[in-house]
Design an enzyme around this catalytic site. Structure first.
Site, PDB file in Angstrom:
ATOM      1  N   GLU A  57      52.407  46.010   8.563  1.00 15.14           N
ATOM      2  CA  GLU A  57      51.308  46.815   7.992  1.00 15.14           C
ATOM      3  C   GLU A  57      51.827  48.111   7.372  1.00 15.14           C
ATOM      4  OE1 GLU A  57      48.338  48.167  10.758  1.00 15.14           O
ATOM      5  OE2 GLU A  57      47.153  49.082   9.165  1.00 15.14           O
ATOM      6  N   THR A  69      44.052  51.907  15.208  1.00 12.84           N
ATOM      7  CA  THR A  69      44.611  53.258  15.077  1.00 12.84           C
ATOM      8  C   THR A  69      43.532  54.330  15.216  1.00 12.84           C
ATOM      9  OG1 THR A  69      46.424  52.465  13.680  1.00 12.84           O
ATOM     10  CG2 THR A  69      45.900  54.807  13.540  1.00 12.84           C
ATOM     11  N   ILE A 126      50.132  49.099  15.584  1.00  9.42           N
ATOM     12  CA  ILE A 126      48.987  49.553  16.389  1.00  9.42           C
ATOM     13  C   ILE A 126      47.732  49.038  15.698  1.00  9.42           C
ATOM     14  CG2 ILE A 126      47.636  51.469  17.289  1.00  9.42           C
ATOM     15  CD1 ILE A 126      50.129  53.162  17.426  1.00  9.42           C
ATOM     16  N   ASP A 127      47.086  48.065  16.306  1.00 10.07           N
ATOM     17  CA  ASP A 127      45.794  47.610  15.783  1.00 10.07           C
ATOM     18  C   ASP A 127      44.732  48.395  16.560  1.00 10.07           C
ATOM     19  OD1 ASP A 127      44.241  45.946  14.057  1.00 10.07           O
ATOM     20  OD2 ASP A 127      43.575  44.905  15.862  1.00 10.07           O
ATOM     21  N   ASP A 143      51.380  44.125  13.173  1.00 11.63           N
ATOM     22  CA  ASP A 143      50.495  45.293  13.172  1.00 11.63           C
ATOM     23  C   ASP A 143      50.930  46.138  14.359  1.00 11.63           C
ATOM     24  OD1 ASP A 143      46.886  45.772  12.833  1.00 11.63           O
ATOM     25  OD2 ASP A 143      48.509  47.184  13.263  1.00 11.63           O
ATOM     26  N   ASP A 203      46.132  42.020  10.964  1.00 10.35           N
ATOM     27  CA  ASP A 203      45.089  42.274  11.971  1.00 10.35           C
ATOM     28  C   ASP A 203      44.753  41.020  12.779  1.00 10.35           C
ATOM     29  OD1 ASP A 203      43.432  44.319   9.550  1.00 10.35           O
ATOM     30  OD2 ASP A 203      44.489  45.031  11.331  1.00 10.35           O
TER      31      ASP A 203
END
Ligand SMILES: O=P(O)(O)O[C@H]1[C@H](O)[C@@H](O)[C@H](O)[C@@H](O)[C@@H]1O
Ligand SMILES: [Mg+2]
Ligand SMILES: [Mg+2]
Length: 286
Positions: free
Chosen positions: A69, A94, A91-92, A89, A219
């Protein structure tokens, strides 16, 4: 038939290591930058975790490719090839991370010949490790996962997201979709603020469906195979076959519920992730 179990186990180990970085920053002050909209945030921790994951994987599997990402946000071209590819990803959720809302996940999917072979979603604050390998079942902290099997839409809890898109068309479509479902009625609509963890609720049976328009491949690629391996259905919002680059998805406990949701909801236009001039995920943030 290639066996990717070593890659899966390595992915799980580095997700757990990287979560230490997420958790140590979780309570700290964060410097926030904006990407595609005032609600599409990135922090130094997102970028650092992605670099940690990619360098660890590249060190062990130098021939493998990546779709990350924050690498895409920094301008890297998004191209899915037949090569072994890690879709990351870091940190999904954020926005949750910035606000200390306790649902943040590291999401790692792995494809070969453009087919998802395994997915890992580690919900860091909850310490919940969801994973699945194609043909091997889905698991949460080592326990097998199964969808609810619910067939009746009026008995469903449906999870979705009010995403980062805040233009009038996206907002009116998003809110009217929720209203249409509530009027069916469904039992409830929920949103955790992380597509990956949202979708994993379908795999646990705690929710019966998830849908979203506007998210990105990173995601949902990992949670898609987790739902499928838990016995669920994953498809496009127009009822066609799931396409992780289309930025539209329905995941459900049964085909009946998935089809019913496809009838009720509408999609707003958004470019595909793999469209060359699609700048939705990238804003040149360095
Ligand atoms: O937190 P990130 O990785 O940016 O992903 C979120 C996305 O940006 C939002 O648009 C979606 O609504 C969330 O569900 C994603 O988790
Ligand atoms: Mg995300
Ligand atoms: Mg992210």
């Amino acid at each position: 038939m290639a066996n990717w179990t070593d890659c899966l186990n390595f992915g799980i180990s580095i997700a757990k290591q990287a979560s230490e970085v997420v958790l140590s920053a979780f309570q700290q002050h964060k410097e926030v930058k904006l990407k595609s909209s005032p609600a599409d945030l990135v922090t130094e921790t997102d970028q650092r975790v992605e670099k940690i994951l990619i360098s660890a994987i590249r060190n062990r599997y130098p021939q493998h490719r990546f779709i990350g990402e924050e690498s895409v946000a920094a301008g890297e071209r998004l191209e899915l090839t037949d090569s072994p590819t890690w879709i990351i990803d870091p940190i999904d959720g954020t926005v949750n991370f910035v606000h200390r809302f306790p649902f943040v996940a590291i999401s790692i999917a792995f494809t070969f010949n453009k087919q998802i072979q395994f997915g890992i979603v580690y919900s860091c604050v909850e310490d919940k490790l969801f994973y699945a390998q194609r043909g091997g079942g889905a698991f949460l902290n080592g326990e097998p996962l199964y969808v609810s099997g619910q067939q009746d839409i009026s008995r469903c809890v449906v999870v979705t997201e009010i995403g980062a898109e805040r233009d009038d068309v996206a907002l009116s479509t998003t809110t009217s979709n929720i209203c249409r479902l509530l009027k069916l009625p469904v039992h409830g609509v929920r949103a955790l603020g992380t597509a990956a963890v949202d979708m994993c609720q379908v795999a646990t049976g705690g929710a019966d469906a998830y849908y979203h328009i506007g998210m990105h491949c990173w995601d949902i690629a990992a949670s898609a195979i987790i739902v499928q391996e838990a016995g669920g259905v994953v498809m496009d919002t127009d009822g066609s076959e799931f396409d992780m680059m289309s930025r539209r998805v329905i995941a459900a406990s049964s085909a009946t519920v998935a089809d019913r949701i496809a009838q009720v909801i509408q999609a707003f236009p958004c470019c595909r992730d793999d469209e060359d001039n699609c700048r939705c995920g990238a804003t040149g943030v360095n």
